[in-house]
Design a protein around this motif. Structure first.
Motif, mmCIF file in Angstrom:
data_model
loop_
_atom_site.group_PDB
_atom_site.id
_atom_site.type_symbol
_atom_site.label_atom_id
_atom_site.label_comp_id
_atom_site.label_asym_id
_atom_site.label_seq_id
_atom_site.Cartn_x
_atom_site.Cartn_y
_atom_site.Cartn_z
ATOM 1 N N THR A 1 58.811 40.498 48.690
ATOM 2 C CA THR A 1 58.203 39.958 47.462
ATOM 3 C C THR A 1 57.010 40.803 47.043
ATOM 4 N N PRO B 1 55.868 33.108 42.143
ATOM 5 C CA PRO B 1 57.106 32.316 42.224
ATOM 6 C C PRO B 1 57.866 32.539 43.535
ATOM 7 N N GLY B 2 57.994 33.794 43.949
ATOM 8 C CA GLY B 2 58.692 34.079 45.195
ATOM 9 C C GLY B 2 57.969 33.530 46.407
ATOM 10 N N ASN C 1 58.492 29.787 46.697
ATOM 11 C CA ASN C 1 59.765 29.450 47.328
ATOM 12 C C ASN C 1 59.693 29.623 48.839
ATOM 13 N N TRP D 1 57.031 29.322 50.684
ATOM 14 C CA TRP D 1 56.219 28.227 51.219
ATOM 15 C C TRP D 1 57.058 26.960 51.400
ATOM 16 N N GLN D 2 57.831 26.626 50.381
ATOM 17 C CA GLN D 2 58.640 25.424 50.480
ATOM 18 C C GLN D 2 59.699 25.549 51.571
ATOM 19 N N GLY D 3 60.281 26.736 51.708
ATOM 20 C CA GLY D 3 61.229 26.949 52.789
ATOM 21 C C GLY D 3 60.571 26.862 54.149
ATOM 22 N N THR E 1 56.892 18.628 48.874
ATOM 23 C CA THR E 1 57.549 19.554 47.957
ATOM 24 C C THR E 1 57.062 19.360 46.526
ATOM 25 N N MET F 1 55.043 22.074 44.325
ATOM 26 C CA MET F 1 55.536 22.568 43.035
ATOM 27 C C MET F 1 54.455 22.466 41.968
#
Length: 226
Positions: free
Chosen positions: A110, A151-152, A155, A157-159, A204, A208
């Motif tokens: 990223t 944005p990447g 994602n 972080w959420q993963g 989550t 977001m």
């Protein structure tokens, strides 16, 4: 419902551990990802090639296997380095190490793409104005890299938050393990796994919202710079 209220303090303890692991992973993973990205952009092939190989390896195998290798391999390594000391790789340390390595491997791509998105002409113009390498990075590259990478990284972080559930396998008292303990004690697995799911969902949704706010702020900052 009464059982959920009774075991809520236990679940909150697990949630705290989950958040601590996730935040620690993100902080260390961001730093590692930036270093790996800089290594991938290096002019030196002896540095660039091994980093590409290692990150591709980490991205190509399941996080669960990375965790098991770190957990059991770390214990063996400590035993070999300090025989007789009885040292073991703890669940939190193993989880943090494994998830940080995976996070850093993905974050490096990223960041690398974000670095490449900055026009070289801007850096050359900064040098022409007398900026050194650090000043070019701080004032020219970093604001634009951050805007492209958010944005990447969001994602990732959420993963990473979801991947913390894997660490319960090696004995970490996180949200998933505490939910399992409550489910076994009350024989209400559906109830407590549903509560755990809702807690992850709250994380989550909040994440977001924060990521969207960061994106707006970064975009606003770039507009002001222009």
């Amino acid at each position: 419902m009464d059982s959920v209220i009774e075991y809520l303090p236990l679940l909150l303890q697990g949630l705290r551990t989950t958040l601590l692991l996730a935040v620690s992973t993100a902080v260390l993973g961001l730093a590692l990802g930036m270093l790996l990205a800089l290594a991938k952009l290096s002019r030196h092939g002896w540095l660039r090639a091994p980093v590409f190989a290692i990150t591709n390896f980490l991205r190509g195998i399941p996080e669960f296997l990375v965790l098991l290798v770190i957990y059991f391999g770390g214990t063996q390594l400590l035993g070999a380095l300090l025989p007789g000391a009885g040292l073991e790789m703890g669940p939190f340390a193993a989880g943090l190490t494994a998830l940080t390595l995976v996070f850093g491997a993905y974050a490096s791509e990223t960041f690398r793409a974000a670095f490449l998105s900055v026009p070289k002409g801007q850096i050359e113009a900064g040098r022409a104005y007398g900026f050194n390498a650090w000043q070019c990075f701080r004032h020219i590259q970093l604001p634009q890299i951050w805007r492209v990478a958010i944005p990447g990284l969001g994602n990732l972080w959420q993963g990473s938050v979801k991947d913390t559930a894997l660490v319960s396998i090696v004995g970490l008292d996180d949200l998933m393990r505490k939910s399992s303990q409550a489910a076994q004690s009350t024989r209400e697995p559906f109830t407590f796994y549903l509560v755990a799911s809702l807690m992850f969902l709250v994380i989550t949704v909040v994440s977001m919202w924060i990521i969207a706010a960061l994106e707006r702020r970064a975009s606003r900052g770039m507009t002001e710079m222009r």
